[in-house]
Design a protein around this motif. Structure first.
Motif, PDB file in Angstrom:
ATOM      1  N   SER A  54       0.916  -1.192  -0.085  1.00  9.77           N
ATOM      2  CA  SER A  54       0.026   0.194  -0.065  1.00  9.77           C
ATOM      3  C   SER A  54       0.913   1.290   0.065  1.00  9.77           C
ATOM      4  CB  SER A  54      -0.979   0.057   1.293  1.00  9.77           C
ATOM      5  OG  SER A  54      -0.073   0.107   2.358  1.00  9.77           O
ATOM      6  N   PRO A  55       0.488   2.469  -0.458  1.00  6.70           N
ATOM      7  CA  PRO A  55       1.174   3.482  -0.413  1.00  6.70           C
ATOM      8  C   PRO A  55       1.547   3.869   0.723  1.00  6.70           C
ATOM      9  CG  PRO A  55      -1.145   3.817  -1.569  1.00  6.70           C
ATOM     10  CD  PRO A  55      -0.833   2.593  -1.140  1.00  6.70           C
ATOM     11  N   PRO A  56       2.661   4.843   1.079  1.00 14.35           N
ATOM     12  CA  PRO A  56       2.766   5.548   2.313  1.00 14.35           C
ATOM     13  C   PRO A  56       1.809   6.415   2.587  1.00 14.35           C
ATOM     14  CG  PRO A  56       4.728   5.611   0.888  1.00 14.35           C
ATOM     15  CD  PRO A  56       3.612   5.266  -0.195  1.00 14.35           C
ATOM     16  N   GLU A  57       1.553   6.508   4.085  1.00 10.38           N
ATOM     17  CA  GLU A  57       0.497   7.396   4.604  1.00 10.38           C
ATOM     18  C   GLU A  57       1.001   8.654   4.621  1.00 10.38           C
ATOM     19  OE1 GLU A  57      -1.034   6.121   8.310  1.00 10.38           O
ATOM     20  OE2 GLU A  57      -1.493   4.068   7.585  1.00 10.38           O
ATOM     21  N   ASP A  58       2.561   9.163   4.714  1.00 11.15           N
ATOM     22  CA  ASP A  58       3.117  10.344   4.539  1.00 11.15           C
ATOM     23  C   ASP A  58       2.932  10.950   3.281  1.00 11.15           C
ATOM     24  OD1 ASP A  58       5.800  12.006   3.983  1.00 11.15           O
ATOM     25  OD2 ASP A  58       5.189  12.181   6.061  1.00 11.15           O
ATOM     26  N   ASP A  59       2.412  12.089   3.195  1.00  9.99           N
ATOM     27  CA  ASP A  59       2.184  12.646   1.766  1.00  9.99           C
ATOM     28  C   ASP A  59       3.525  12.975   1.216  1.00  9.99           C
ATOM     29  OD1 ASP A  59      -0.561  12.937   2.038  1.00  9.99           O
ATOM     30  OD2 ASP A  59      -0.501  14.935   2.834  1.00  9.99           O
TER      31      ASP A  59
ATOM     32  N   LEU B 273       6.436  11.082   1.164  1.00  5.30           N
ATOM     33  CA  LEU B 273       6.751   9.718   0.904  1.00  5.30           C
ATOM     34  C   LEU B 273       5.981   9.131  -0.308  1.00  5.30           C
ATOM     35  CD1 LEU B 273       7.761   7.351   4.159  1.00  5.30           C
ATOM     36  CD2 LEU B 273       9.161   8.056   1.934  1.00  5.30           C
ATOM     37  N   HIS B 274       4.607   9.405  -0.219  1.00 11.01           N
ATOM     38  CA  HIS B 274       3.612   8.936  -1.239  1.00 11.01           C
ATOM     39  C   HIS B 274       4.121   9.614  -2.615  1.00 11.01           C
ATOM     40  CE1 HIS B 274      -0.512   8.597  -3.030  1.00 11.01           C
ATOM     41  NE2 HIS B 274       0.201   7.318  -3.063  1.00 11.01           N
ATOM     42  N   ARG B 275       4.554  11.090  -2.386  1.00 10.93           N
ATOM     43  CA  ARG B 275       4.962  11.775  -3.566  1.00 10.93           C
ATOM     44  C   ARG B 275       6.434  11.000  -3.991  1.00 10.93           C
ATOM     45  NH1 ARG B 275       5.359  13.079  -8.080  1.00 10.93           N
ATOM     46  NH2 ARG B 275       5.445  15.348  -8.693  1.00 10.93           N
ATOM     47  N   LEU B 276       7.247  10.785  -3.267  1.00 10.98           N
ATOM     48  CA  LEU B 276       8.558  10.184  -3.689  1.00 10.98           C
ATOM     49  C   LEU B 276       8.299   8.728  -4.072  1.00 10.98           C
ATOM     50  CD1 LEU B 276      11.006  11.340  -0.692  1.00 10.98           C
ATOM     51  CD2 LEU B 276      10.764  12.208  -3.200  1.00 10.98           C
ATOM     52  N   LEU B 277       7.514   8.014  -3.456  1.00  9.04           N
ATOM     53  CA  LEU B 277       7.157   6.571  -4.000  1.00  9.04           C
ATOM     54  C   LEU B 277       5.615   6.514  -4.424  1.00  9.04           C
ATOM     55  CD1 LEU B 277       8.973   4.952  -0.681  1.00  9.04           C
ATOM     56  CD2 LEU B 277       9.772   5.369  -2.999  1.00  9.04           C
ATOM     57  N   PRO B 278       5.429   7.134  -5.472  1.00 10.98           N
ATOM     58  CA  PRO B 278       4.022   7.140  -5.974  1.00 10.98           C
ATOM     59  C   PRO B 278       3.326   5.782  -6.507  1.00 10.98           C
ATOM     60  CG  PRO B 278       5.331   7.949  -7.705  1.00 10.98           C
ATOM     61  CD  PRO B 278       6.240   7.572  -6.751  1.00 10.98           C
TER      62      PRO B 278
ATOM     63  N   ALA C  39       9.698  16.884  -2.210  1.00 10.23           N
ATOM     64  CA  ALA C  39       9.407  16.840  -0.863  1.00 10.23           C
ATOM     65  C   ALA C  39       9.007  18.185  -0.305  1.00 10.23           C
ATOM     66  CB  ALA C  39      10.552  16.320  -0.087  1.00 10.23           C
ATOM     67  N   LEU C  40       9.911  19.289  -0.570  1.00 10.04           N
ATOM     68  CA  LEU C  40       9.396  20.456  -0.269  1.00 10.04           C
ATOM     69  C   LEU C  40       8.162  21.032  -0.951  1.00 10.04           C
ATOM     70  CD1 LEU C  40      12.998  22.480  -0.239  1.00 10.04           C
ATOM     71  CD2 LEU C  40      11.431  22.076   1.325  1.00 10.04           C
ATOM     72  N   GLY C  41       8.011  20.644  -2.296  1.00  6.44           N
ATOM     73  CA  GLY C  41       6.640  21.031  -2.635  1.00  6.44           C
ATOM     74  C   GLY C  41       5.341  20.566  -2.343  1.00  6.44           C
ATOM     75  N   VAL C  42       5.710  19.398  -1.751  1.00  6.00           N
ATOM     76  CA  VAL C  42       4.555  18.542  -1.169  1.00  6.00           C
ATOM     77  C   VAL C  42       4.425  19.552   0.219  1.00  6.00           C
ATOM     78  CG1 VAL C  42       3.612  16.784   0.116  1.00  6.00           C
ATOM     79  CG2 VAL C  42       4.818  16.333  -2.048  1.00  6.00           C
ATOM     80  N   ARG C  43       5.645  19.622   0.870  1.00  2.00           N
ATOM     81  CA  ARG C  43       5.207  20.508   2.140  1.00  2.00           C
ATOM     82  C   ARG C  43       4.633  22.087   2.040  1.00  2.00           C
ATOM     83  NH1 ARG C  43       4.979  15.976   5.000  1.00  2.00           N
ATOM     84  NH2 ARG C  43       6.798  15.311   5.736  1.00  2.00           N
ATOM     85  N   LEU C  44       4.859  22.391   1.076  1.00  2.00           N
ATOM     86  CA  LEU C  44       4.767  23.899   0.823  1.00  2.00           C
ATOM     87  C   LEU C  44       3.404  23.789  -0.006  1.00  2.00           C
ATOM     88  CD1 LEU C  44       8.136  25.427  -0.692  1.00  2.00           C
ATOM     89  CD2 LEU C  44       6.724  26.103   1.604  1.00  2.00           C
ATOM     90  N   LYS C  45       2.772  22.725  -0.502  1.00  2.00           N
ATOM     91  CA  LYS C  45       1.627  22.609  -1.307  1.00  2.00           C
ATOM     92  C   LYS C  45       1.830  23.573  -2.532  1.00  2.00           C
ATOM     93  CE  LYS C  45      -1.594  21.647   2.749  1.00  2.00           C
ATOM     94  NZ  LYS C  45      -0.552  21.159   3.570  1.00  2.00           N
ATOM     95  N   VAL C  46       2.757  23.413  -3.315  1.00  3.67           N
ATOM     96  CA  VAL C  46       3.076  23.839  -4.420  1.00  3.67           C
ATOM     97  C   VAL C  46       1.924  23.590  -5.509  1.00  3.67           C
ATOM     98  CG1 VAL C  46       4.724  24.466  -6.123  1.00  3.67           C
ATOM     99  CG2 VAL C  46       5.699  24.356  -3.896  1.00  3.67           C
ATOM    100  N   GLU C  47       1.375  24.594  -6.183  1.00  4.40           N
ATOM    101  CA  GLU C  47       0.762  24.149  -7.110  1.00  4.40           C
ATOM    102  C   GLU C  47       0.947  25.364  -8.314  1.00  4.40           C
ATOM    103  OE1 GLU C  47      -3.224  24.627  -5.523  1.00  4.40           O
ATOM    104  OE2 GLU C  47      -2.992  22.718  -4.147  1.00  4.40           O
ATOM    105  N   SER C  48      -0.114  25.623  -9.227  1.00  8.92           N
ATOM    106  CA  SER C  48       0.280  26.444 -10.340  1.00  8.92           C
ATOM    107  C   SER C  48       0.287  27.902  -9.853  1.00  8.92           C
ATOM    108  CB  SER C  48      -0.795  26.240 -11.469  1.00  8.92           C
ATOM    109  OG  SER C  48      -1.999  26.618 -11.062  1.00  8.92           O
ATOM    110  N   ASN C  49      -0.527  28.140  -8.971  1.00 13.03           N
ATOM    111  CA  ASN C  49      -0.592  29.589  -8.277  1.00 13.03           C
ATOM    112  C   ASN C  49       0.144  29.922  -7.178  1.00 13.03           C
ATOM    113  OD1 ASN C  49      -2.220  28.216  -6.501  1.00 13.03           O
ATOM    114  ND2 ASN C  49      -3.916  29.431  -6.587  1.00 13.03           N
ATOM    115  N   SER C  50       1.304  29.170  -6.877  1.00 17.89           N
ATOM    116  CA  SER C  50       2.060  29.134  -5.642  1.00 17.89           C
ATOM    117  C   SER C  50       3.030  30.381  -5.871  1.00 17.89           C
ATOM    118  CB  SER C  50       3.147  27.904  -5.771  1.00 17.89           C
ATOM    119  OG  SER C  50       2.322  26.916  -5.159  1.00 17.89           O
TER     120      SER C  50
END
Length: 194
Positions: free
Chosen positions: A61-66, A68-73, A136-147
């Motif tokens: 199953s995918p990792p619970e941590d967001d 880790l899930h981004r790094l191991l999608p 990892a930083l992008g996930v923590r910062l919630k980077v999106e197109s309007n960041s």
């Protein structure tokens, strides 16, 4: 060479950059965090020696941590296919990502004057490590197109401004290394004049 130049091609299959002590410390801290984060997902109870030897993980199953899930999608939208694929590939992917971060850490630790000189393989490892750190930083910062708009409205003393600045700097650093690699590849593809 100054810290603002990023990576430059330095001869055949060699790439060099100069970092200030503060930049080295930021990079060291971030790659060590990635190493630790990836280590949290290791198999601790794989009873099958053959599975352990060939890298089959007990994680399906995918990792619970967001992050880790981004790094191991997930590889597939279908949960059954994704679970099966994860069992056979996650261990290898995790080890590769850790190895990239370790390469980066070793170069930073062994550079007394801030000069990092990479061969082709190590340059590719650095590209992978920088990419993982940015993800990892992008996930923590919630980077999106309007960041960028979000960054512009942050107060000057908001601690997130510094994190966004590091995220942007890492993108620039990654681009400089990629450009140096492309420049090297382009020079090899040019016909020699006789």
């Amino acid at each position: 060479m100054t810290a603002t130049e990023g990576f430059k091609r330095h001869g055949d299959h060699s790439y060099v950059a100069q970092f200030a002590d503060s930049e080295k410390e930021v990079l060291l801290n971030l790659c060590e965090q990635i190493i630790e984060l990836l280590a949290e997902r290791t198999d601790h109870g794989n009873d099958d020696p053959l599975a352990a030897m060939v890298g089959i993980t007990s994680h399906d199953s995918p990792p619970e941590d967001d992050v880790l899930h981004r790094l191991l999608p997930n590889a597939y939208a279908d949960s059954v296919d994704s679970s099966e694929f994860r069992r056979y590939t996650e261990s290898t992917l995790r080890a590769k990502k850790q190895a990239h971060a370790v390469v980066m850490r070793i170069h930073l630790k062994s550079s007394e004057d801030g000069t990092i000189d990479l061969d082709h393989d190590n340059a590719n490892a650095w590209l992978g490590a920088i990419n993982d750190i940015r993800l990892a930083l992008g996930v923590r910062l919630k980077v999106e197109s309007n960041s960028n708009e979000h960054l512009e409205i942050l107060a000057p003393d908001d601690p997130l401004r510094g994190v966004y600045a590091v995220y942007t700097w890492l993108g620039w650093l990654q681009e400089s290394l990629l450009s140096a690699l492309i420049d090297d590849a382009d020079s090899k593809s040019q016909p020699e004049n006789s």
